[in-house]
Design a protein around this motif. Structure first.
Motif, PDB file in Angstrom:
ATOM      1  N   THR A 162       0.810  -1.221   0.000  1.00 45.51           N
ATOM      2  CA  THR A 162       0.000   0.000   0.000  1.00 45.51           C
ATOM      3  C   THR A 162       0.841   1.268   0.000  1.00 45.51           C
ATOM      4  O   THR A 162       0.545   2.216  -0.735  1.00 45.51           O
ATOM      5  CB  THR A 162      -0.965  -0.003   1.206  1.00 45.51           C
ATOM      6  OG1 THR A 162      -1.771  -1.175   1.138  1.00 45.51           O
ATOM      7  CG2 THR A 162      -1.863   1.216   1.193  1.00 45.51           C
ATOM      8  N   GLU A 163       1.899   1.306   0.778  1.00 38.48           N
ATOM      9  CA  GLU A 163       2.736   2.508   0.857  1.00 38.48           C
ATOM     10  C   GLU A 163       3.393   2.800  -0.496  1.00 38.48           C
ATOM     11  O   GLU A 163       3.401   3.947  -0.955  1.00 38.48           O
ATOM     12  CB  GLU A 163       3.799   2.339   1.947  1.00 38.48           C
ATOM     13  CG  GLU A 163       4.532   3.625   2.267  1.00 38.48           C
ATOM     14  CD  GLU A 163       5.465   3.469   3.459  1.00 38.48           C
ATOM     15  OE1 GLU A 163       6.522   4.126   3.424  1.00 38.48           O
ATOM     16  OE2 GLU A 163       5.149   2.725   4.398  1.00 38.48           O
ATOM     17  N   LYS A 164       3.908   1.761  -1.144  1.00 42.91           N
ATOM     18  CA  LYS A 164       4.519   1.940  -2.467  1.00 42.91           C
ATOM     19  C   LYS A 164       3.467   2.331  -3.507  1.00 42.91           C
ATOM     20  O   LYS A 164       3.731   3.160  -4.379  1.00 42.91           O
ATOM     21  CB  LYS A 164       5.243   0.669  -2.897  1.00 42.91           C
ATOM     22  CG  LYS A 164       6.493   0.389  -2.089  1.00 42.91           C
ATOM     23  CD  LYS A 164       7.179  -0.881  -2.544  1.00 42.91           C
ATOM     24  CE  LYS A 164       8.403  -1.158  -1.693  1.00 42.91           C
ATOM     25  NZ  LYS A 164       9.056  -2.404  -2.046  1.00 42.91           N
ATOM     26  N   LEU A 165       2.291   1.754  -3.405  1.00 48.51           N
ATOM     27  CA  LEU A 165       1.189   2.102  -4.311  1.00 48.51           C
ATOM     28  C   LEU A 165       0.853   3.587  -4.196  1.00 48.51           C
ATOM     29  O   LEU A 165       0.749   4.296  -5.199  1.00 48.51           O
ATOM     30  CB  LEU A 165      -0.041   1.253  -3.985  1.00 48.51           C
ATOM     31  CG  LEU A 165      -1.355   1.691  -4.617  1.00 48.51           C
ATOM     32  CD1 LEU A 165      -1.372   1.364  -6.092  1.00 48.51           C
ATOM     33  CD2 LEU A 165      -2.525   1.045  -3.930  1.00 48.51           C
ATOM     34  N   ASN A 166       0.705   4.059  -2.969  1.00 50.91           N
ATOM     35  CA  ASN A 166       0.390   5.475  -2.761  1.00 50.91           C
ATOM     36  C   ASN A 166       1.512   6.386  -3.257  1.00 50.91           C
ATOM     37  O   ASN A 166       1.246   7.475  -3.775  1.00 50.91           O
ATOM     38  CB  ASN A 166       0.076   5.739  -1.295  1.00 50.91           C
ATOM     39  CG  ASN A 166      -1.307   5.243  -0.924  1.00 50.91           C
ATOM     40  OD1 ASN A 166      -2.239   5.311  -1.716  1.00 50.91           O
ATOM     41  ND2 ASN A 166      -1.441   4.722   0.277  1.00 50.91           N
ATOM     42  N   ALA A 167       2.753   5.947  -3.141  1.00 48.68           N
ATOM     43  CA  ALA A 167       3.885   6.736  -3.640  1.00 48.68           C
ATOM     44  C   ALA A 167       3.816   6.857  -5.164  1.00 48.68           C
ATOM     45  O   ALA A 167       4.070   7.934  -5.725  1.00 48.68           O
ATOM     46  CB  ALA A 167       5.205   6.108  -3.208  1.00 48.68           C
ATOM     47  N   VAL A 168       3.471   5.765  -5.842  1.00 47.41           N
ATOM     48  CA  VAL A 168       3.346   5.806  -7.307  1.00 47.41           C
ATOM     49  C   VAL A 168       2.194   6.723  -7.703  1.00 47.41           C
ATOM     50  O   VAL A 168       2.336   7.557  -8.603  1.00 47.41           O
ATOM     51  CB  VAL A 168       3.143   4.385  -7.893  1.00 47.41           C
ATOM     52  CG1 VAL A 168       2.808   4.458  -9.375  1.00 47.41           C
ATOM     53  CG2 VAL A 168       4.378   3.527  -7.658  1.00 47.41           C
ATOM     54  N   LEU A 169       1.059   6.608  -7.036  1.00 41.38           N
ATOM     55  CA  LEU A 169      -0.072   7.480  -7.354  1.00 41.38           C
ATOM     56  C   LEU A 169       0.279   8.946  -7.111  1.00 41.38           C
ATOM     57  O   LEU A 169      -0.094   9.817  -7.899  1.00 41.38           O
ATOM     58  CB  LEU A 169      -1.303   7.076  -6.545  1.00 41.38           C
ATOM     59  CG  LEU A 169      -1.917   5.724  -6.901  1.00 41.38           C
ATOM     60  CD1 LEU A 169      -3.086   5.411  -5.976  1.00 41.38           C
ATOM     61  CD2 LEU A 169      -2.369   5.684  -8.350  1.00 41.38           C
ATOM     62  N   HIS A 170       1.026   9.219  -6.052  1.00 42.37           N
ATOM     63  CA  HIS A 170       1.453  10.591  -5.767  1.00 42.37           C
ATOM     64  C   HIS A 170       2.338  11.135  -6.892  1.00 42.37           C
ATOM     65  O   HIS A 170       2.226  12.304  -7.280  1.00 42.37           O
ATOM     66  CB  HIS A 170       2.187  10.645  -4.428  1.00 42.37           C
ATOM     67  CG  HIS A 170       2.659  12.008  -4.068  1.00 42.37           C
ATOM     68  ND1 HIS A 170       1.803  12.995  -3.620  1.00 42.37           N
ATOM     69  CD2 HIS A 170       3.891  12.565  -4.107  1.00 42.37           C
ATOM     70  CE1 HIS A 170       2.494  14.096  -3.410  1.00 42.37           C
ATOM     71  NE2 HIS A 170       3.773  13.861  -3.688  1.00 42.37           N
ATOM     72  N   GLU A 171       3.191  10.273  -7.418  1.00 38.46           N
ATOM     73  CA  GLU A 171       4.086  10.652  -8.513  1.00 38.46           C
ATOM     74  C   GLU A 171       3.298  11.125  -9.747  1.00 38.46           C
ATOM     75  O   GLU A 171       3.750  11.995 -10.484  1.00 38.46           O
ATOM     76  CB  GLU A 171       4.953   9.440  -8.873  1.00 38.46           C
ATOM     77  CG  GLU A 171       5.960   9.642  -9.955  1.00 38.46           C
ATOM     78  CD  GLU A 171       6.731   8.361 -10.266  1.00 38.46           C
ATOM     79  OE1 GLU A 171       7.254   8.272 -11.388  1.00 38.46           O
ATOM     80  OE2 GLU A 171       6.814   7.461  -9.399  1.00 38.46           O
ATOM     81  N   PHE A 172       2.110  10.557  -9.957  1.00 43.60           N
ATOM     82  CA  PHE A 172       1.286  10.903 -11.111  1.00 43.60           C
ATOM     83  C   PHE A 172       0.109  11.800 -10.720  1.00 43.60           C
ATOM     84  O   PHE A 172      -0.838  11.958 -11.487  1.00 43.60           O
ATOM     85  CB  PHE A 172       0.762   9.613 -11.769  1.00 43.60           C
ATOM     86  CG  PHE A 172       1.834   8.816 -12.453  1.00 43.60           C
ATOM     87  CD1 PHE A 172       2.090   8.969 -13.807  1.00 43.60           C
ATOM     88  CD2 PHE A 172       2.616   7.914 -11.731  1.00 43.60           C
ATOM     89  CE1 PHE A 172       3.097   8.243 -14.430  1.00 43.60           C
ATOM     90  CE2 PHE A 172       3.615   7.172 -12.346  1.00 43.60           C
ATOM     91  CZ  PHE A 172       3.852   7.345 -13.697  1.00 43.60           C
ATOM     92  N   GLY A 173       0.182  12.387  -9.551  1.00 42.38           N
ATOM     93  CA  GLY A 173      -0.917  13.167  -8.990  1.00 42.38           C
ATOM     94  C   GLY A 173      -1.441  14.292  -9.860  1.00 42.38           C
ATOM     95  O   GLY A 173      -2.639  14.587  -9.837  1.00 42.38           O
ATOM     96  N   GLU A 174      -0.575  14.918 -10.629  1.00 43.66           N
ATOM     97  CA  GLU A 174      -1.019  16.050 -11.452  1.00 43.66           C
ATOM     98  C   GLU A 174      -2.020  15.629 -12.525  1.00 43.66           C
ATOM     99  O   GLU A 174      -2.751  16.468 -13.058  1.00 43.66           O
ATOM    100  CB  GLU A 174       0.172  16.745 -12.098  1.00 43.66           C
ATOM    101  CG  GLU A 174       0.880  15.914 -13.157  1.00 43.66           C
ATOM    102  CD  GLU A 174       2.124  16.592 -13.696  1.00 43.66           C
ATOM    103  OE1 GLU A 174       1.991  17.445 -14.603  1.00 43.66           O
ATOM    104  OE2 GLU A 174       3.211  16.280 -13.190  1.00 43.66           O
ATOM    105  N   TYR A 175      -2.079  14.340 -12.853  1.00 43.67           N
ATOM    106  CA  TYR A 175      -2.979  13.829 -13.881  1.00 43.67           C
ATOM    107  C   TYR A 175      -4.244  13.198 -13.308  1.00 43.67           C
ATOM    108  O   TYR A 175      -5.181  12.906 -14.045  1.00 43.67           O
ATOM    109  CB  TYR A 175      -2.265  12.773 -14.739  1.00 43.67           C
ATOM    110  CG  TYR A 175      -1.036  13.295 -15.418  1.00 43.67           C
ATOM    111  CD1 TYR A 175      -1.123  14.113 -16.539  1.00 43.67           C
ATOM    112  CD2 TYR A 175       0.243  12.985 -14.927  1.00 43.67           C
ATOM    113  CE1 TYR A 175       0.006  14.601 -17.163  1.00 43.67           C
ATOM    114  CE2 TYR A 175       1.380  13.466 -15.550  1.00 43.67           C
ATOM    115  CZ  TYR A 175       1.260  14.272 -16.666  1.00 43.67           C
ATOM    116  OH  TYR A 175       2.385  14.757 -17.283  1.00 43.67           O
TER     117      TYR A 175
END
Length: 82
Positions: free
Chosen positions: A19-32
């Motif tokens: 979950t923590e890594k998943l949220n980090a990836v989603l944060h990386e693409f947050g602008e979209y």
């Protein structure tokens, strides 16, 4: 880069430790990301997420690829025509 399209990414998390890594990836693409919804399903010990993006196809594919590389995480994408 190509023109933006709306896409829905469906994600199933079978290993809570990811979950923590998943949220980090989603944060990386947050602008979209337009929005996201997560539903924990305790009887099966999984979570199901839906993430909607407005992004170039290459960006959506990069996100889906990174998610698919996480242990216990599956991701599939549906693109709009526009």
């Amino acid at each position: 880069m190509s023109e933006n399209r709306v896409a829905a990414v469906s994600i199933v998390v079978e290993k809570k430790e990811s979950t923590e890594k998943l949220n980090a990836v989603l944060h990386e693409f947050g602008e979209y990301i337009i929005g996201r919804m997560g539903i924990p399903y305790k009887p099966k010990g999984i979570s199901v997420l839906s993430v909607v993006l407005d992004a170039p196809t290459e960006i959506v594919n990069a996100l889906t690829g990174k998610l698919g590389m996480l242990d216990g995480v599956s991701a599939k994408t549906l693109f709009s025509k526009y």
